[in-house]
Structures are given as C-alpha cells and as structure tokens.
Design an enzyme around this catalytic site. Structure first.
Site, mmCIF file in Angstrom:
data_model
loop_
_atom_site.group_PDB
_atom_site.id
_atom_site.type_symbol
_atom_site.label_atom_id
_atom_site.label_comp_id
_atom_site.label_asym_id
_atom_site.label_seq_id
_atom_site.Cartn_x
_atom_site.Cartn_y
_atom_site.Cartn_z
ATOM 1 N N LYS A 1 0.855 -1.191 0.000
ATOM 2 C CA LYS A 1 0.000 0.000 0.000
ATOM 3 C C LYS A 1 0.890 1.239 0.000
ATOM 4 C CE LYS A 1 -1.698 2.984 2.870
ATOM 5 N NZ LYS A 1 -1.849 4.142 1.969
ATOM 6 N N GLU B 1 10.234 1.580 10.292
ATOM 7 C CA GLU B 1 11.255 2.614 10.155
ATOM 8 C C GLU B 1 10.521 3.947 10.196
ATOM 9 O OE1 GLU B 1 14.256 2.048 10.506
ATOM 10 O OE2 GLU B 1 14.241 -0.120 10.214
ATOM 11 N N CYS C 1 13.693 11.448 6.016
ATOM 12 C CA CYS C 1 13.791 10.989 7.411
ATOM 13 C C CYS C 1 15.184 11.244 7.959
ATOM 14 C CB CYS C 1 13.444 9.514 7.492
ATOM 15 S SG CYS C 1 14.384 8.533 6.321
ATOM 16 N N GLU D 1 10.124 16.215 15.069
ATOM 17 C CA GLU D 1 10.420 16.156 13.636
ATOM 18 C C GLU D 1 9.534 17.162 12.899
ATOM 19 O OE1 GLU D 1 9.093 12.712 11.270
ATOM 20 O OE2 GLU D 1 11.128 12.609 10.467
HETATM 21 P P1 NAD Z 1 2.622 8.375 7.634
HETATM 22 O O1 NAD Z 1 2.936 7.643 8.890
HETATM 23 O O2 NAD Z 1 1.567 9.408 7.694
HETATM 24 O O3 NAD Z 1 2.161 7.340 6.487
HETATM 25 C C1 NAD Z 1 2.981 6.263 6.101
HETATM 26 C C2 NAD Z 1 2.107 5.202 5.476
HETATM 27 O O4 NAD Z 1 1.245 4.662 6.484
HETATM 28 C C3 NAD Z 1 1.186 5.726 4.368
HETATM 29 O O5 NAD Z 1 1.072 4.755 3.345
HETATM 30 C C4 NAD Z 1 -0.132 5.901 5.094
HETATM 31 O O6 NAD Z 1 -1.261 5.849 4.241
HETATM 32 C C5 NAD Z 1 -0.101 4.704 6.028
HETATM 33 N N1 NAD Z 1 -0.988 4.810 7.194
HETATM 34 C C6 NAD Z 1 -1.512 5.923 7.754
HETATM 35 N N2 NAD Z 1 -2.323 5.579 8.789
HETATM 36 C C7 NAD Z 1 -2.296 4.231 8.881
HETATM 37 C C8 NAD Z 1 -2.925 3.274 9.722
HETATM 38 N N3 NAD Z 1 -3.764 3.660 10.708
HETATM 39 N N4 NAD Z 1 -2.659 1.976 9.540
HETATM 40 C C9 NAD Z 1 -1.808 1.585 8.552
HETATM 41 N N5 NAD Z 1 -1.209 2.428 7.700
HETATM 42 C C10 NAD Z 1 -1.440 3.743 7.871
HETATM 43 O O7 NAD Z 1 4.012 8.966 7.085
HETATM 44 P P2 NAD Z 1 4.232 9.881 5.818
HETATM 45 O O8 NAD Z 1 3.725 11.257 6.118
HETATM 46 O O9 NAD Z 1 3.758 9.192 4.581
HETATM 47 O O10 NAD Z 1 5.833 9.895 5.738
HETATM 48 C C11 NAD Z 1 6.639 10.764 6.471
HETATM 49 C C12 NAD Z 1 7.225 10.052 7.680
HETATM 50 O O11 NAD Z 1 7.964 8.904 7.252
HETATM 51 C C13 NAD Z 1 8.244 10.916 8.419
HETATM 52 O O12 NAD Z 1 8.025 10.781 9.801
HETATM 53 C C14 NAD Z 1 9.586 10.304 8.023
HETATM 54 O O13 NAD Z 1 10.626 10.518 8.957
HETATM 55 C C15 NAD Z 1 9.232 8.866 7.901
HETATM 56 N N6 NAD Z 1 10.210 8.136 7.079
HETATM 57 C C16 NAD Z 1 11.058 7.272 7.686
HETATM 58 C C17 NAD Z 1 12.025 6.589 6.937
HETATM 59 C C18 NAD Z 1 12.964 5.621 7.595
HETATM 60 O O14 NAD Z 1 13.531 4.779 6.888
HETATM 61 N N7 NAD Z 1 13.153 5.693 8.892
HETATM 62 C C19 NAD Z 1 12.090 6.799 5.562
HETATM 63 C C20 NAD Z 1 11.203 7.699 4.975
HETATM 64 C C21 NAD Z 1 10.250 8.345 5.732
#
Ligand code: NAD
Length: 483
Positions: A175, A250, A284, A384
């Site tokens: 997804k 992550e 990130c 963050e």
């Molecule tokens: P997010 O947590 O809002 O969403 C990530 C994914 O989770 C999306 O596909 C979203 O639709 C899904 N999601 C949302 N609610 C959910 C639920 N209740 N159950 C299951 N899935 C759900 O994050 P984002 O805004 O897409 O990305 C930014 C974040 O990602 C930042 O915090 C960044 O630091 C982090 N990030 C971490 C890494 C790493 O490797 N550590 C890499 C890239 C991004």
C-alpha cells in the site's frame, strides 16, 4: 482528461469494489492532476492478501535463480523508463528533477542488487557434535507480507521492501502513500511484464486506516514492514505484535550535525545546508539540528543563513535547488513549527513564510528557514518538522555537543564536521543513531549497507537494505540429519 489507475491484484489490473477514486495533483501546481487512484476498501485489501497467500507456496518453491531472473528483468524494464519515471516522481511528489533521477536510479539498482541475492538465498552448514550427522540451517521465506510505504521516497522505499521480499520467496501486498502512488505502480507494471506469476506481488491504493490496517490485521499476513511517521508506526507495531506477527517499522528522525572549531567552515556550511534543504527537508535523514561550537557559532550562523538565502525555489520539473512541500498539510505543519519557534524565543534568521512571488501561488512552497539561539529543550529542537527548517544550537564543548545530539527521542542519522580524529571516533562510539557520519551530510546512504535507527526512529529489530535487508523477510530452520 487525466488517467484513472487501478489496483494490481492476482495479476490483474482491477477497480476497487467501492467504485470510488481519489485524485493526486502536482504539489508545484495544484491544477495539474497526475491521475485518479482507487479508493480501496478493506475488502479489496483482503482480496489481494488472499491472492498473495495462495501464490506463496509456489513462489517459495521457485528456485532462487529463477526468482532472481524476474527481478533482473524488472530492473532492466525500470531502467528503460528512467526519464518517464523521473518526470512522474517529480510531478507527483515535488522533488527536483535531479533528486528524482537519483531516486529512480536507486530503485533500479536495488532490483539489480537483490536479483543477485535471490541466487545466494540458502543457509549455512555447521560442524555437528556427533559423527554421521549433518547440522545446518535452511533459510525460508517469512510468508505473506504487508508493505506500507510513505510519500517522501515513493519509488525507492517500495523498491527496497519489494525486492528483498520477492528475492527471499515471499509474496506481498503493497500500500503506497496516497500523496504519490503512481511511481510505485510502475514497479508492478514492470514486474508483470517481467513475468512475475499472478498473486505474488499486489498493489492496493487507499487510506491508511482502511487498506493499511488490513495489511497487519489479516490472519494470513505473517509480517508487516512499515515506513512512515513514529505515530502511525507505533500503532502498527503494537497491533502486529498483539497477533505475534513479525513487524519492522522505520520511522522519524531529528538528525544532528555537530560542527567543531577545527572544521573547514565553508565545507561545514555545505554539509549542513545540503543536508537540511535537499529534498525540501522531507527526508527521514534530513539535518534538522546544527550543534555548533561557540567559537565558530556566529560565523557559521551568518554563512548558513546566506546559503539558505541563495537557494533557488521552484517547480521540481524545472530542477531548481529546492522544490515544494508535497501537500498543503505539510506546508501548514512547517509553518506551525515556525510559529512555535518564534514563540519559544528562537531567532528567525531567514525564511519562515511562503514565498510571495505570484509564480508560487499554485504550489506548496515555503522558504528555506533558519533559526538560531535554539536550546535543546525547545519543541523545534525536539520534534520532527519534516520541512526545510534548521535549528542552530550553540554549545561550549564536544561533550555538550554530544549530549545535545543524543537529547532527543529519535536516533536515525547523525554527523560531525571536524578534523580531530579523537572527536570523530568518540562521536562514532557514543552517538545514539543508526547512521554515524564524519565530514558528511546526514542524508544519503548506499544501498548495500544496513539502514535503520535507534530509539523511536525504528522498532530496532531488523535493518533494511544490504544483506541485512533480507533478514526481515527470512525465517531460519535448523536441521539435524542423522545418517
Ligand atoms: P505516515 O505515517 O503518515 O504514512 C505512512 C504510510 O502509512 C502511508 O502509506 C499511510 O497511508 C499509512 N498509514 C496511515 N495511517 C495508517 C494506519 N492507521 N494503519 C496503517 N497504515 C497507515 O508517514 P508519511 O507522512 O507518509 O511519511 C513521512 C514520515 O515517514 C516521516 O516521519 C519520516 O521521517 C518517515 N520516514 C522514515 C524513513 C525511515 O527509513 N526511517 C524513511 C522515509 C520516511
């Protein structure tokens, strides 16, 4: 008229049973619609999981060398589409063309890398304690896996989950984030064209709460690999653990660069500036705190402010220095933190607003922003922000710099700029972060080394990428064979 894109389930391109779609637009120009995507339901996700589960035994039994051939062909097909995918990525996520090209190349390289690893998948032989005995381990795929990915690396992160999962013989449902789903869909087009058997890899778009939660709740799911925010990741980890499913999350970062007096200041400014403002701060691993020794603090602050003011902002497709935020929500989140920083008493050196020129009216742009006089207890030094905002913190010595660097809930990436070998080694030993760099920016990591964080940046169970990237998707059987 923009296109409508479908889910990929059991080898077919299908519509959601909901009959509904959502639209995705260009963050540099909201009138530019990328396309319409399926607003899928839990039932759509469950159908994809059932297909993946049914396909799993046969894919696991497929020799690694044959799995590898399909990944190799996928890499080659993606490579043929480099220019198109670069443009798509830039258009839907906002990255500059150069950044987008680098990311698409990364996805290609990841498929090449794990294509080779599929052939090596096996186990190890150990010396038995008795004669006439074979003692060995046998690597087996984990099973059927749910993959949930964020918008900020919309092709690289799906690639670095999909490729090792498939190399190890797992079947998957992915997804993608709803902000930028098109570029990861192209991977499935290439997998399909490369001859991946039906059901092995499935792609379902929709909301996190509806589609995402199905990916860790369904009984047939053996593991879930998530990348995204710490808030959602914590919930995913807790929910998956309740069902004893393997889980890897992550999550966020608050990455520091320490700058010591022995540093070449121009080099330090480039390291911190490019780590902060590259990808519009939406990495990130982006630098968000510069922890600077008092002897060079004033000069560094002035030079870094000049660096930020020199950056050219614009639509990613025009390949400026910095593109837009991905969405209006992200703009508001960044501006919220600017407001918090000012109320907390930090000094706004530059930026902090949307650019006023008319050319920016239809996009999600925010100026590169620098705060000085930040202290470690401030909210802008702890949370963050995920935008182009740097907090500069003044410290008296190396020990204080290290203490400040570690004084956050996160521990993803980190760096120090110094010419002092003792400081460099002390930093490597004592920094609480999964990535420690000397005289390098906090962003960027090669694909053949492990990636993951300490503390709340990661569930700290498995690493991604490199050899370690296979661990999450592998289970080990220990065999005694007495002959
Ligand atoms: P997010 O947590 O809002 O969403 C990530 C994914 O989770 C999306 O596909 C979203 O639709 C899904 N999601 C949302 N609610 C959910 C639920 N209740 N159950 C299951 N899935 C759900 O994050 P984002 O805004 O897409 O990305 C930014 C974040 O990602 C930042 O915090 C960044 O630091 C982090 N990030 C971490 C890494 C790493 O490797 N550590 C890499 C890239 C991004």
């Amino acid at each position: 008229m923009s296109d409508t894109y479908r889910n990929y389930c059991n080898g077919e391109w299908v519509e959601s049973e909901s009959g509904n779609t959502f639209s995705v637009n260009n963050p540099a120009d909201v009138e530019d619609i990328i396309g319409h995507f399926q607003l899928s339901t839990a039932a759509d996700a469950n159908q994809a999981i059932d297909a993946a589960s049914a396909a799993q035994p046969e894919w696991a039994a497929t020799p690694g060398v044959d799995r590898g051939k399909i990944l190799l062909e996928t890499a080659s097909l993606l490579e043929d589409r480099m220019d198109e995918l670069t443009k798509t990525l830039s258009r839907e996520e906002g990255k500059t063309r150069s950044e987008a090209a680098g990311e698409v190349q990364r996805a290609v390289d990841i498929f090449y890398y794990y294509a080779g690893k599929a052939r090596d998948f096996g186990g190890t032989i150990k010396s038995p304690s008795e004669p006439n005995m074979e003692l060995y381990t046998k690597s087996e795929p984990l099973g059927t896996v749910g993959l949930i990915t964020p918008w900020n690396y919309p092709i690289a992160i799906p690639a670095w989950k999909l490729a090792p999962a498939l190399a190890a013989g797992n079947t998957v449902v992915l997804k993608p984030a709803s902000e930028a789903p098109r570029v990861s869909q192209a991977i499935f087009e290439c997998l399909d064209e490369a001859g991946l058997p039906e059901g092995v890899a499935n792609y379902v778009t929709g909301s996190g709460s509806e589609v995402g939660s199905a990916l860790y709740q369904h009984d047939s799911i053996d593991g879930v690999s998530f990348t995204g925010s710490t808030t959602v990741g914590t919930m995913v980890a807790q929910s998956a653990a309740d069902d004893l499913k393997r889980v890897q999350c992550e999550m966020g970062g608050k990455n520091p660069t320490i700058v010591m007096p022995s540093a070449d200041l121009d080099e330090a400014v480039t390291i911190v500036g490019s780590g902060t403002f590259g990808t519009t701060g939406q990495s990130c691993t982006a630098t968000s705190r510069a922890i600077v020794h008092e002897d060079i603090y004033n000069e560094f602050t002035q030079l870094l402010t000049e660096y930020a003011e020199s950056l050219d902002i614009g639509p990613g497709l025009e390949d400026p220095d910095m593109g837009p935020h991905v969405s209006q929500d992200e703009v508001e989140s960044t501006l919220y933190y600017v407001d918090v920083g000012e109320k907390e008493g930090a000094t706004l050196e530059t930026g902090g607003s949307r650019p006023t020129d008319q050319q920016y009216d239809d996009g999600h742009f925010v100026e590169p922003t620098v705060f000085s006089d930040v202290t470690s207890d401030m909210q802008i030094a702890q949370e963050e922000i995920f935008g182009p905002v740097l907090s500069i913190i003044e410290v008296a010595d190396f020990e204080e710099a290290l203490a400040v660097a570690n004084d956050v809930q996160f521990g993803l990436s980190s760096s120090i700029v110094t010419q002092d070998l003792t400081e460099a080694n002390q930093f490597i030993d004592d920094i609480e972060a999964g990535v420690a760099k000397v005289n390098e920016k906090t962003t960027g990591l090669e694909l053949h080394v492990p990636f993951g964080g300490y503390k709340n940046s990661s569930t700290n169970t498995y690493r991604e990428q490199g050899d370690a990237g296979l661990d999450f998707f592998t289970t080990t059987k220990t065999v005694y064979l007495n002959y």
